[in-house]
Write a protein that holds these residues in place. Structure first.
Motif, PDB file in Angstrom:
ATOM      1  N   SER A   1      58.711  37.074  74.537  1.00  0.00           N
ATOM      2  CA  SER A   1      59.092  38.480  74.683  1.00  0.00           C
ATOM      3  C   SER A   1      60.608  38.622  74.713  1.00  0.00           C
ATOM      4  N   LYS A   2      61.282  37.661  75.380  1.00  0.00           N
ATOM      5  CA  LYS A   2      62.739  37.708  75.500  1.00  0.00           C
ATOM      6  C   LYS A   2      63.395  37.591  74.122  1.00  0.00           C
ATOM      7  N   ALA A   3      62.846  36.660  73.298  1.00  0.00           N
ATOM      8  CA  ALA A   3      63.385  36.476  71.947  1.00  0.00           C
ATOM      9  C   ALA A   3      63.245  37.755  71.136  1.00  0.00           C
ATOM     10  N   LEU A   4      62.070  38.390  71.252  1.00  0.00           N
ATOM     11  CA  LEU A   4      61.850  39.661  70.541  1.00  0.00           C
ATOM     12  C   LEU A   4      62.765  40.752  71.079  1.00  0.00           C
ATOM     13  N   GLN A   5      62.947  40.713  72.404  1.00  0.00           N
ATOM     14  CA  GLN A   5      63.798  41.724  73.049  1.00  0.00           C
ATOM     15  C   GLN A   5      65.238  41.641  72.521  1.00  0.00           C
ATOM     16  N   ILE A   6      65.741  40.397  72.357  1.00  0.00           N
ATOM     17  CA  ILE A   6      67.099  40.211  71.833  1.00  0.00           C
ATOM     18  C   ILE A   6      67.193  40.767  70.413  1.00  0.00           C
ATOM     19  N   ASN A   7      66.155  40.457  69.616  1.00  0.00           N
ATOM     20  CA  ASN A   7      66.107  40.969  68.243  1.00  0.00           C
ATOM     21  C   ASN A   7      66.076  42.492  68.237  1.00  0.00           C
ATOM     22  N   HIS A   8      65.287  43.029  69.160  1.00  0.00           N
ATOM     23  CA  HIS A   8      65.161  44.490  69.292  1.00  0.00           C
ATOM     24  C   HIS A   8      66.506  45.127  69.641  1.00  0.00           C
ATOM     25  N   MET A   9      67.214  44.490  70.590  1.00  0.00           N
ATOM     26  CA  MET A   9      68.523  45.005  71.004  1.00  0.00           C
ATOM     27  C   MET A   9      69.516  44.993  69.846  1.00  0.00           C
ATOM     28  N   LYS A  10      69.469  43.898  69.030  1.00  0.00           N
ATOM     29  CA  LYS A  10      70.379  43.814  67.883  1.00  0.00           C
ATOM     30  C   LYS A  10      70.117  44.944  66.899  1.00  0.00           C
ATOM     31  N   LEU A  11      68.831  45.180  66.617  1.00  0.00           N
ATOM     32  CA  LEU A  11      68.475  46.258  65.678  1.00  0.00           C
ATOM     33  C   LEU A  11      68.858  47.618  66.237  1.00  0.00           C
ATOM     34  N   LYS A  12      68.644  47.766  67.553  1.00  0.00           N
ATOM     35  CA  LYS A  12      68.997  49.049  68.190  1.00  0.00           C
ATOM     36  C   LYS A  12      70.509  49.276  68.116  1.00  0.00           C
ATOM     37  N   ASP A  13      71.274  48.194  68.406  1.00  0.00           N
ATOM     38  CA  ASP A  13      72.739  48.291  68.327  1.00  0.00           C
ATOM     39  C   ASP A  13      73.185  48.649  66.911  1.00  0.00           C
ATOM     40  N   LYS A  14      72.539  47.992  65.927  1.00  0.00           N
ATOM     41  CA  LYS A  14      72.890  48.239  64.526  1.00  0.00           C
ATOM     42  C   LYS A  14      72.600  49.696  64.176  1.00  0.00           C
TER      43      LYS A  14
END
Length: 1514
Positions: free
Chosen positions: A497-510
């Motif tokens: 979940s943490k790995a997905l969360q980091i990916n999610h944050m990157k996409l959200k930031d982008k």
């Protein structure tokens, strides 16, 4: 012992037969000894602490209160009653009526009155001691004594009544009655009296009111009746105020920091001793290398790893491990107190399962007397109430502790920011520094709330296992193994979940980065018709984000499945092993339901511990950041001295002199000023400044306050002086335009002022301060030429207000130099020359070269010194309206005007209000009064989810609840087998069937929860997609007017915070809300099913519950709103302080800003503290309701014992024990859901804004339109909004094909409005514009805008835009060559060629890694590539130097010779090539086209005169 007591009482002390009967009683001896000694013993134990206060403190001078007099009178009466009792006993024993042969009265009747009399005297003294204590209303120990006294008096009272009925009233009985009467009356008085306090009711609340939070009732009722405002918030208690907390924290923090610094020094010494002698030099190089690497990173990634190592080395060089000890030592007593409460609550939580056990045995064994059942029911209530009280006191202290820790850290960070050195300051950006007080301090707050769980969770786990072992023996290990086995599974899911969360944050930031750029450059997007491509780009990222969210939701569903199955699997494993191990092991109700209660206790610590650990890990990161900042180097205050003695002078400036500092860009002029302020790091030498200093920075720093406050800057008001300063600083005309005059509120970063106005306010601040030395860092560059002259003549120059002061002026205006007493020439950071104007000219040195550089540019100008100077000044002054601000991209006049107008309207409203102090917000309030959310908003969200998803999700959860109830009913039936198979072997097939069905129902629950969560996840993602798409679709289609009058931050908030709420918070809240609702309904259903009598209680409980919930939700929501409103000023004030640090330090106003910060934090705490209390207020009431449910379920079980089996009693009570938590959560979730659903309302509000005209219409132009480039205006009129006046008053003119038109006019003349009309950014009020004979009003906006080209000073090198142009598909083959060609024409080829990545070089957000001039050139290249027939240049070269400007003008002349070019200009030579000039007046009416200006006239006259003459000639 027993015999002695028998003799002392004159009767038997104890006999078991007293209780072994249906109507139990206590022996009279126990009533006269134990029940008297217990309360009095408690009183005497507590008295020493009070008595010390009595002897230490003097009596207060205030008169006795009525309450105090009542208490003392009643205590006096009790003393007299005790004396009377003693006299009656003596009379009875020795009086004339006494019989000498009769048995003497026992000693207890003499001892007790004496004991009471002494105790009542002690009470009198204790009450006086309480009065002498500061701010004490009553005493908790005295309250508890009275309560104990009344409880203990119940039994003697009962005995006395029984005797009174049987025989004539004796005198001793009368004493008992009177004693009881007064004790009871005293308690009633204590309960009923609530002392109110004006400033803070808590300070004057009675003990019972404090422990039940009754003092908070006023706030709750008020919040329910009407919206709460900041004025409704009570004053803080002294110990909760920022000044007290920060003082205590800083004292210990500084001590701990010193210790950490000495540890660091010792470590460094050890390292240095173990290294070679050359190491110190290498250390010195480290910083240099790391900086070089940072510069080189822009070109390539060669040294990335090296840089990381260097940074790591650098990062470790600060004092560590001192912040947590400092926090613990500062707040140690609160920590100890809360730990005691938590320990008691934890121990009490294990009493309930034992009481449940005896309750079940009571229903099984019919020989037990009824009174025992009632006693157990009362004990269940008492234990539950005590548990609630201790738990809420623990929570109250922990949350207040969290608040105090956050406050202490925020105050410390702010104080540090005021003294931090520039080197330390450069290590973090303003945003990162603000993050220290917003994110990092908050993280400490959150962890502190639950810090005691670190020891409490292991303790609860150990005690639970011990009790379970007692119940089920080794079988408990099976359940424990299941629990332990689930930890790694949850861990695995968490890491995924943490790995997905980091990916999610990157996409959200982008996504947010692009969205921010779209909003910052929305004007460009609309002008170039790029909305569709950006919409597609953003939607692409959003789809990826939703895909990650779906995967996260599926993982979460697995986690939920495990969590839902856990209790069922644990109990299944334990019970299955228990009954399988031995045929003698039969599961009875006692074992089953006691074990389930213990498993329920065990679930909480097991769930909380991993969460707490992950939270601690995050806090460690915050701790490091805070320690690094707070342990950073302070500014050396000794760099600048203020004494009269000095020698070896390098640079000497005499008092009263006017000194200019000149030099090329980047030569170190501003650094010299910074050095004089002591802001630079001193390597050697010293600076001596005699007297006070005033400083005007190059970029004006304006506070979010009134104009008057900005000028006064903490000085005392002198109206005449203020008027003189305002007049001298040319602010009078501006004040006439501002609605509130000097009382006009200035927005954050001076949003409602132009660049020139900000600079003049900054100068006025310095002038008003009446300092001795004035350091003026180029204040004249941001103002128009005539304003610059005015300021020099009236303020700075030899005849100005500051003529007798020492003035050091950094300037680029050559015209001012002849008036200087001295000129300092700076070259490459060195003072190369000092002298007067004439001597420096004669010396032919660096100064002479500096002047010649400007002279070459203006070779045609007159040789006369003043004229040439005046003309040179005209050349490179950037007009106020076009002043490029570092904090925001430049905008055209329309946007600026509308933004200011929006801000001014708000200021006007405040100026008209009687309140002398304006509010903190400049723009219209974005926090509307919170109304109750309409039901239609919930329906809107459910519609977006899809009705199928919504209904199926609720249905699945309902079935899960049915399975849960079914499983428990099955267990209840299973436990009855112990009675069926008493003294018989338990059949294996029945045992297996019981285990199988129990397990199947457990797994069914897990599966249904899993299915429900999946359905909800899919529905939530559907809703997220739908709401975001609608929002984006509409925002890109709203008119430009909306963006001009709405702060971009507010729109960003919709895409950031509100969409985050829709994505993550609402689905979570909705799920929890449905689960809690079904949990409460299920619990009540089971209790009513087992004990039908309970149905009579459900309705009144539900009514009370509903009202408590409604009161809480209304108040809590508004307190949260006030918290967020009052939190923003803390961060904005901090950000403002960091930006204006050099100004604050120059004026020496650090203390004033520290006090202001404390007031701002206190304002926030005034709403945070009531919010904390509101949660406790709610919890204690809901827990009391839950405790009543437990009590009534137990009571009705006692009443129905003959008809109920023990399994159902166990089921009913164990369900009731769980209801308290569920009730509490249900209210919280209702409140949270109501708060979160507002995001849907806010998003849908922006989807309903009216759109601009259609992008494409049926009427489409031909492919080669416009082929000629002819433009015709026919009686063209325009206004910004229907209710406003006209901006352009009927323009009629013809512009021929390939004609070059110059557009000039004063600020606000409507130049930019005219060009905006061509793109239909503003629609016509009357008249029309024809391009090649086509009325532009009938075309689609994209057809119009994609055929016309616009280039303005507001064009930013948007990262996304350049990305878009550098798409690999676009850069294949000949197009690549064409781009290099246009880059060459735009004079960017050399620059792009020098970049490592060439055309693929990444432009940062807002084009920040390009200079303003390079951004302009990039936009010019874009225009060259488009090859449009009509080109509009809006001050396209405002930010480039004169040489580049000339090159650009040449390119435009050459490359756009075939185009129709409209040029808006503020520099006259920009429009010298125009065939005709379009002249706008200040009345926003454009005079018709005038003949081309003669170059001779333009050069010989300054701009104002030239335009005036042309206008008159016309």
């Amino acid at each position: 012992m027993s015999h002695a007591l028998d003799e002392y009482c004159g009767s038997t002390f104890w006999n078991a037969s007293f209780l072994d009967r249906p109507d139990p009683d206590l022996p009279v001896c126990v009533e006269r000894t134990v029940l008297v000694w217990v309360p009095l013993g408690f009183l005497w134990l507590c008295s020493p602490w009070h008595l010390t206060t009595l002897f230490r403190k003097k009596p207060p001078k205030t008169p006795f209160s009525k309450l105090y007099i009542c208490k003392q009178v009643l205590a006096g009466l009790l003393f007299l009653t005790a004396i009377a009792g003693l006299l009656f006993t003596l009379a009875e024993d020795y009086g004339p009526s006494s019989n000498s042969s009769a048995k003497k009265i026992p000693a207890v009747l003499y001892a007790n009155p004496v004991l009471f009399a002494t105790s009542w005297v002690l009470v009198l003294l204790l009450q006086e001691a309480v009065r002498r204590r500061e701010r004490a209303v009553d005493s908790g120990s005295l309250f508890l004594f009275w309560m104990l006294k009344v409880i203990c008096e119940i039994f003697p009272f009962q005995t006395m009544l029984r005797e009174a009925i049987q025989q004539v009233l004796m005198l001793s009985t009368l004493w008992y009655i009177s004693n009881d009467f007064f004790s009871l009356f005293f308690l009633l008085l204590k309960l009923s009296f609530l002392f109110s306090h004006l400033q803070n009711p808590e300070a004057g609340a009675a003990y019972l009111s404090r422990i039940t939070f009754n003092w908070f009732n006023w706030m709750v009722i008020n919040g329910y009746k009407r919206p709460l405002v900041q004025e409704d918030m009570w004053e803080l208690n002294e110990k909760e105020a920022t000044s007290y907390i920060s003082q205590e924290f800083e004292k210990i923090m500084n001590h701990e920091l010193r210790k950490a610094c000495s540890r660091l020094e010792k470590q460094q010494k050890k390292k240095n001793n173990s290294r070679l002698k050359s190491d110190p030099d290498q250390n010195g190089m480290t910083k240099g290398i790391s900086q070089d690497v940072l510069v080189m990173e822009e070109i390539g990634d060669k040294h990335k790893n090296k840089n990381k190592k260097e940074k790591k080395k650098d990062d470790s060089n600060y004092p560590k491990s001192w912040l947590v000890p400092a926090v613990i030592k500062t707040f140690k007593w609160v920590l100890i107190e809360s730990a005691v409460f938590k320990l008691i609550q934890d121990l009490l939580s294990f009493v309930n399962p034992q009481l449940l056990k005896v309750m079940i045995s009571f229903t099984q064994d019919k020989s037990i007397y009824d009174w025992q059942g009632y006693l157990y029911a009362v004990l269940l209530l008492v234990v539950a109430v005590l548990q609630s009280l201790f738990l809420q006191q623990y929570f109250q202290r922990c949350f207040v502790l969290g608040m105090k820790v956050r406050t202490g850290i925020m105050a410390a960070v702010y104080k540090k920011a005021l003294v931090v050195s520039n080197d330390a300051r450069k290590e973090s950006t303003v945003g990162e520094t603000v993050n220290l007080i917003s994110a990092d301090a908050q993280r400490f707050n959150d962890v502190t709330n639950y810090i005691h769980l670190l020891w409490s969770c292991p303790l609860q786990i150990i005690i639970s296992i011990v009790f379970l072992w007692v119940e089920l023996g080794p079988a408990v290990l099976a359940g424990l193994l299941v629990m332990i086995f689930m930890v790694p599974i949850n861990g695995l899911l968490a890491s995924k979940s943490k790995a997905l969360q980091i990916n999610h944050m990157k996409l959200k930031d982008k996504r947010m980065k692009i969205m921010t750029e779209i909003l910052n450059g929305i004007k460009i997007l609309k002008l170039y018709a790029w909305e569709s491509s950006f919409e597609a780009q953003l939607q692409g990222i959003r789809e990826k984000e939703l895909k990650v969210m779906r995967n996260l939701a599926y993982l979460s569903s697995c986690s939920t499945f495990i969590f839902a199955c856990a209790p069922a699997l644990v109990s299944l494993a334990t019970f299955a092993v228990f009954v399988s191990v031995s045929p003698d092991n039969v599961l009875d109700a006692e074992k089953a339901f006691t074990s389930i209660s213990l498993f329920n206790i065990l679930r909480f610590p097991l769930a909380m511990l991993p969460m707490l650990i992950s939270s601690l890990v995050q806090t460690v990161v915050s701790k490091k950041r805070l320690e690094k900042f707070l342990g950073g180097e302070d500014l050396d205050t000794m760099t600048v001295q203020h004494d009269d003695s000095y020698s070896n002078v390098t640079l000497d400036i005499n008092p009263g002199h006017l000194v200019a500092v000149v030099g090329a860009v980047g030569s170190g002029k501003s650094s010299l000023i910074s050095a004089l302020l002591g802001e630079m790091h001193s390597l050697s030498g010293s600076i001596n400044v005699k007297g006070s200093v005033a400083y005007v920075p190059q970029q004006a720093w304006i506070q979010n306050a009134t104009l008057k406050d900005n000028i006064l800057f903490g000085s005392e008001l002198n109206e005449q002086k203020l008027q003189r300063v305002v007049e001298a600083c040319a602010l009078e005309p501006d004040l006439e335009l501002l609605p509130g005059g000097v009382q006009t509120e200035i927005g954050e970063k001076g949003i409602n002022l132009s660049g020139g106005q900000k600079q003049r306010v900054s100068l006025a601040r310095a002038v008003y301060s009446s300092a001795d030395v004035y350091l003026l860092d180029d204040p004249l560059s941001a103002v128009d030429s005539h304003v610059g002259k005015h300021l020099f003549e009236r303020v700075i120059g030899p005849e100005g207000l500051l003529k007798d002061k020492t003035r050091i002026l950094v300037t680029h205006g050559i015209s001012f130099l002849p008036y200087m007493d001295e000129i300092i020439v700076v070259v490459d950071g060195i003072v190369s020359e000092v002298g007067s104007y004439s001597s420096l000219r004669a010396s032919k040195g660096a100064f002479s070269e500096f002047l010649d550089m400007y002279a070459k540019e203006e070779s045609n100008r007159s040789d006369a010194q003043k004229d040439s100077a005046a003309d040179a000044e005209q050349v490179d002054v950037v007009p106020e309206s076009q002043d490029p601000q570092a904090d925001s991209p430049p905008e055209d006049m329309v946007s600026v005007t509308l933004k200011r107008e929006s801000s001014l309207r708000h200021s006007q409203r405040h100026a008209q209000s009687p309140s002398p102090l304006p509010t903190a917000l400049t723009l219209p309030n974005q926090f509307p009064t919170f109304h109750q959310v309409k039901f239609s908003v919930y329906l809107h969200y459910l519609r977006a989810m899809g009705w199928w998803h919504a209904s199926t999700f609720v249905m699945t959860y309902l079935l899960q609840n049915v399975a849960f109830i079914g499983q428990n009913l099955w267990l209840s039936d299973w436990t009855n087998d112990s009675e069926t198979y008493t003294n018989r072997t338990y059949p294996a097939d029945i045992r297996d069937m019981r285990i199988g069905v129990f397990g199947a129902l457990g797994v069914a629950q897990g599966f249904l929860v899993f299915l429900g969560t999946l359905i909800l996840a899919n529905g939530a993602i559907r809703a997220s997609r739908s709401l975001h798409t609608c929002l984006l679709f509409n925002i890109l289609r709203v008119p430009m007017l909306f963006f001009d009058t709405t702060p971009s931050g507010r729109v960003v908030n919709r895409f950031a915070k509100d969409i985050f709420t829709v994505d993550e918070m609402i689905p979570m809240s909705l799920r929890s809300w449905v689960l809690c609702l079904l949990g409460v309904v299920g619990t009540l259903f089971v209790i009513c099913l087992t004990t039908p009598l309970f149905t009579a209680i459900v309705v009144p409980l539900a009514v009370v519950y509903y009202f408590v919930q409604r009161f809480y939700v209304a108040t809590s929501r508004q307190l949260r709103r006030l918290d967020s409103v009052s939190r923003s000023p803390i961060y904005s004030h901090f950000g403002e302080t960091v930006l204006g640090l050099s100004v604050i330090r120059a004026y020496g106003h650090q203390e004033r800003f520290l006090e202001r910060n404390k007031i701002t934090i206190d304002d926030n705490l005034k709403s945070v503290y009531p919010w904390i209390v509101s949660n406790r207020w709610l919890a204690i009431r809901l827990e009391f309701l839950g405790n009543l449910v437990v009590f009534f379920s137990a009571l009705f079980a006692v009443l129905s014992r003959d008809t109920l089996d023990s399994g159902l009693v166990g089921l009913s009570i164990s369900y009731a024990l769980n209801v308290t938590q569920t009730l509490n959560w249900f209210v919280r979730m209702t409140s949270e859901l109501e708060t979160n659903i507002v995001a849907v309302e806010r998003v849908s509000e922006y989807t309903e804004i009216p759109n601009e005209a259609a992008w494409i219409t049926e009427k489409r132009p031909s492919a080669d339109w416009p082929s000629m480039g002819r433009v015709r205006f026919e009686d063209y009129k325009v206004r910004y909004r229907p209710e406003l006046d006209l901006v352009l008053h009927g323009i009629t003119c013809d512009i021929e094909s390939s004609e070059k038109i110059g557009i000039v006019g004063r600020t606000g003349a409507g130049k930019s409005s005219l060009t905006n009309c061509l793109f239909r950014i503003i629609e016509a009020a009357e008249g029309r514009i024809l391009i090649d004979g086509v009325d532009i009003a009938i075309l689609g906006l994209h057809d119009l805008r994609s055929k016309t080209d616009h280039h303005s000073s507001g064009d930013n090198g948007l990262k996304s835009i350049w990305f878009h142009m550098q798409d690999p598909v676009l850069f294949s083959g000949s197009l690549d060559e064409e781009i290099w060609k246009v880059l060459e024409l735009a004079h960017l080829k050399d620059y792009v060629g020098s970049l490592a990545a060439g055309l693929q070089h990444e432009v940062s957000e807002g084009g920040e890694n390009l200079s303003l001039g390079q951004r302009q050139l990039l936009c010019l290249a874009r225009a060259l590539l488009r090859k449009s027939k009509i080109l509009i240049l809006d001050e396209a070269t405002a930010a480039v130097d004169l040489e580049t400007d000339g090159l650009i003008q040449g390119t435009i002349r050459r490359e756009f010779a075939h185009c129709t070019v409209l040029t808006i200009a503020h520099r006259l030579h920009t429009i010298l090539d125009s065939s005709r000039v379009f002249l706008g007046t200040l009345r926003q009416t454009f005079i018709n086209l005038v003949p081309k200006l003669s170059p001779v006239a333009a050069i010989s006259l300054d701009a104002e005169k030239a335009l005036h003459m042309v206008k008159c000639g016309h």
